[in-house]
Design a protein around this motif. Structure first.
Motif, PDB file in Angstrom:
ATOM      1  N   ALA A  40     -14.344  12.405 -55.264  1.00 17.87           N
ATOM      2  CA  ALA A  40     -14.214  12.388 -53.789  1.00 17.87           C
ATOM      3  C   ALA A  40     -15.421  13.062 -53.149  1.00 17.87           C
ATOM      4  N   ARG A  42     -18.381  13.229 -54.358  1.00 13.46           N
ATOM      5  CA  ARG A  42     -19.544  12.352 -54.476  1.00 13.46           C
ATOM      6  C   ARG A  42     -19.467  11.224 -53.418  1.00 13.46           C
ATOM      7  N   LEU A  43     -18.281  10.732 -53.213  1.00 15.23           N
ATOM      8  CA  LEU A  43     -18.114   9.680 -52.191  1.00 15.23           C
ATOM      9  C   LEU A  43     -18.453  10.225 -50.798  1.00 15.23           C
ATOM     10  N   SER A  45     -20.408  12.469 -49.997  1.00 16.50           N
ATOM     11  CA  SER A  45     -21.819  12.841 -49.804  1.00 16.50           C
ATOM     12  C   SER A  45     -22.708  11.625 -49.507  1.00 16.50           C
ATOM     13  N   ILE A  46     -22.118  10.459 -49.657  1.00 19.97           N
ATOM     14  CA  ILE A  46     -22.929   9.256 -49.438  1.00 19.97           C
ATOM     15  C   ILE A  46     -23.190   9.033 -47.945  1.00 19.97           C
ATOM     16  N   GLN A  47     -24.436   8.828 -47.617  1.00 20.83           N
ATOM     17  CA  GLN A  47     -24.806   8.539 -46.226  1.00 20.83           C
ATOM     18  C   GLN A  47     -25.415   7.138 -46.157  1.00 20.83           C
ATOM     19  N   PHE A  48     -24.965   6.397 -45.213  1.00 21.61           N
ATOM     20  CA  PHE A  48     -25.580   5.077 -45.025  1.00 21.61           C
ATOM     21  C   PHE A  48     -26.899   5.247 -44.283  1.00 21.61           C
ATOM     22  N   SER A  49     -27.862   4.451 -44.694  1.00 23.30           N
ATOM     23  CA  SER A  49     -29.169   4.578 -44.041  1.00 23.30           C
ATOM     24  C   SER A  49     -29.423   3.490 -43.009  1.00 23.30           C
ATOM     25  N   GLU A  50     -28.574   2.512 -42.962  1.00 22.08           N
ATOM     26  CA  GLU A  50     -28.888   1.383 -42.080  1.00 22.08           C
ATOM     27  C   GLU A  50     -27.948   1.258 -40.892  1.00 22.08           C
ATOM     28  N   ILE A  51     -27.221   2.282 -40.619  1.00 21.92           N
ATOM     29  CA  ILE A  51     -26.337   2.205 -39.457  1.00 21.92           C
ATOM     30  C   ILE A  51     -27.051   2.829 -38.270  1.00 21.92           C
ATOM     31  N   PRO A  52     -27.353   2.033 -37.257  1.00 21.53           N
ATOM     32  CA  PRO A  52     -28.088   2.583 -36.119  1.00 21.53           C
ATOM     33  C   PRO A  52     -27.185   3.422 -35.224  1.00 21.53           C
ATOM     34  N   VAL A  53     -27.820   4.080 -34.318  1.00 19.70           N
ATOM     35  CA  VAL A  53     -27.066   4.833 -33.314  1.00 19.70           C
ATOM     36  C   VAL A  53     -27.040   3.983 -32.054  1.00 19.70           C
ATOM     37  N   ALA A  54     -25.885   3.939 -31.439  1.00 20.93           N
ATOM     38  CA  ALA A  54     -25.774   3.125 -30.224  1.00 20.93           C
ATOM     39  C   ALA A  54     -26.588   3.763 -29.115  1.00 20.93           C
ATOM     40  N   ASP A  55     -27.442   2.980 -28.504  1.00 20.53           N
ATOM     41  CA  ASP A  55     -28.279   3.515 -27.418  1.00 20.53           C
ATOM     42  C   ASP A  55     -27.496   3.640 -26.128  1.00 20.53           C
TER      43      ASP A  55
END
Lengths: 366, 178
Positions: A40, A42-43, A45-55
């Motif tokens: 859990a 390890r799960l 700690s995973i960060q997505f790198s391709e999710i943008p922030v809404a402007d």
């Protein structure tokens, strides 16, 4: 696997997700909970790198229906402004154009129609035949407008303007057709249309009771017919044979006795006909030696032409049976023939000793 | 101020409370939607719609504690509506699988081989297990919200989560299964 263990595991996971390690919990006796918590972790700690922030979040502090509506209307406006404007302009233009097509001289729409016609003329400026066709088409339009104006009993200014437009268009068109005829281009279609227009022009004066309008209509028709005749003369001259006569001369029939024959003239009664020995047809057959076939005293029927200069040309000779003595021979009357009444009846008849002349000019409506 | 307190005020149309809820949840809802539509502008628009709908209807929300699961449910419905309206992009039968991430998003993570391996193993879980793990660990949703979204009770979610972790541990320890 019990619900209890699942709940215990979940509590530990929830705590770890909030950054809390539940030291007090003893999982040693449970089914590998520490190992599962490690997975859990390890799960988590995973960060997505391709999710943008809404402007857009920064733009809206208070979101409500009105705000959204304003934004959407703004967007819609931006998106639709050009297509809408262009569509409106196009439709307005189309409407104006369509209205202008039925307009009569003197109206605002007529000016627009003339402008579109000028554009049409401009596009064919370099092609004389096409230009003449376009101008002739415009002449038909002007004629139609003049007819409408006269028939609808429009105000006198409209009628007068329509006739002026017709006259101007006639003056603009006929010289072009004359040029085409001079150049020897194919003009059969033009001539056909022109004849049709002339017929209508002839009848134009009958559509009004106003003497001035009648006078102007007749003047236009006369001018057009005169120029048409000139065009036909040019065409006939270009053809270099009797088509001139066919085009311009009057057709005649003549009955009488042959008084004398020479190598190129034929005197019937008191009337002298010229003929072309190589073309003359006798009894439906082209004969080499005319003098052998025709003799003085033979009663003949002559089909021929009366040229504008007054000369008569025999094209076809048919010998006739001698008339019974009781019948009074009719003497020819060249004087009468030379001054035919116009219009003549269309039906062609043969009258002994006299001419029936068919005038190729359009018949005046009575 | 807790979420429940904010929701109570928001039900009275308090601008400050509405603004705070909006700021607190906007990026989370956006992320939830973005992972399923794969298009930033679309996700932004849908997120706005979610808040408009939520704030219009917030007075009808009986239990303020359920605000989070309630707004995620609105977001889920918005995504389903979005796909139904754009049938060309996705078959209607796939709409109900909306809690799955779109393929083109995938699980792109930073260059971490170990983490990538875990992501790969996730694909070997059952659909239900994968959904629970994703919602819990990648989208930070609580069990109440997950239960609501998946139409199950919280106890079932906990059991699914437990089984998923056991299966993941086995797969990680036995690379032959991957």
């Amino acid at each position: 696997m019990t619900q209890e263990i699942s709940e215990k595991l979940d509590r530990a996971i929830e705590a770890r997700l909030k950054g809390i390690i539940l030291e007090s919990e003893d999982f040693s006796e449970e089914a590998d909970i520490p190992g599962l918590l490690e997975v859990a972790d390890r799960l988590a700690s995973i960060q997505f790198s391709e999710i943008p922030v809404a402007d857009k979040q920064r733009k809206y502090i208070n979101v409500n229906r009105e705000e959204k509506l304003k934004i959407n209307l703004g967007r819609l406006f931006k998106i639709l402004i050009w297509p809408t404007s262009l569509s409106v302009m196009f439709l307005a233009g189309l409407n104006t154009y369509l209205n202008s097509q039925n307009s009569l001289p003197g109206s605002t729409f007529f000016t627009i129609k003339k402008m579109s016609e000028q554009a049409q003329v401009y596009t064919v400026q370099k092609n004389p035949t096409r230009l003449a066709e376009v101008q002739l088409g415009l002449l038909e339009k002007r004629l139609s407008e003049a007819q409408t104006a006269l028939l609808q009993n429009s105000n006198s200014q409209v009628k007068s303007q329509a006739l002026i437009e017709l006259k101007n268009q006639t003056n603009a068109t006929l010289p072009l057709i004359k040029d085409i005829a001079s150049s020897g281009s194919d003009n059969s279609k033009l001539m056909q249309n022109l004849d049709n227009i002339n017929r209508q022009l002839n009848g134009l004066s009958s559509k009004t009771q106003d003497p001035d309008e009648q006078k102007m209509s007749k003047s236009i028709a006369s001018e057009s017919i005169k120029m048409t005749r000139e065009v036909k003369q040019i065409l006939a001259a270009g053809a270099g044979d009797t088509t001139l006569s066919m085009a311009e001369a009057s057709e005649i029939n003549f009955n009488g006795k042959i008084k004398s024959i020479s190598k190129d003239t034929l005197v019937v009664e008191k009337t002298t006909f010229t003929y072309n020995p190589s073309k003359l047809i006798i009894n439906s057959v082209k004969i080499d030696s005319v003098e052998n076939q025709l003799k003085s005293g033979t009663r003949v029927k002559i089909k021929g032409l009366k040229h504008e200069d007054g000369t008569l040309e025999a094209l076809e000779v048919t010998t006739l049976q001698e008339k019974p003595a009781t019948q009074t021979p009719v003497t020819s009357s060249p004087t009468e023939a030379e001054q035919p009444e116009i219009p003549q009846p269309k039906k062609q008849e043969t009258i002994q000793g006299s001419f029936i002349i068919e005038d190729p000019r359009p018949q005046t409506k009575k | 101020m807790t979420i429940q307190e904010l929701v109570e005020l928001a039900k009275q149309k308090d601008p400050g409370a509405l603004s705070t809820l909006y700021n607190d949840f906007f990026q989370r809802i956006f992320r939830f939607i973005f992972l399923r539509v794969s298009h930033k502008e679309t996700a932004e628009d849908l997120t706005e719609d979610v808040f408009i709908k939520a704030f219009e209807a917030i007075a009808k929300l009986e239990d303020p504690k359920l605000f989070q699961s309630w707004i995620y449910q609105i977001a889920k419905n918005k995504i389903i509506d979005h796909y139904r309206k754009s049938k060309v992009d996705i078959a209607l039968e796939e709409v109900e699988d909306i809690l799955e991430y779109r393929d083109e998003i995938g699980f792109k993570i930073d260059n971490d081989v170990a983490k990538s391996k875990i992501i790969e193993t996730l694909n070997l879980l059952s659909k239900e297990q994968k959904q629970v793990i994703s919602l819990k660990f990648f989208e930070d949703l609580d069990n109440t919200t997950i239960a609501k979204l998946l139409g199950k009770n919280e106890g079932t979610i906990r059991v699914i989560q437990h089984r998923a972790l056991i299966r993941l541990k086995e797969l990680i320890n036995d690379p032959g299964n991957i």
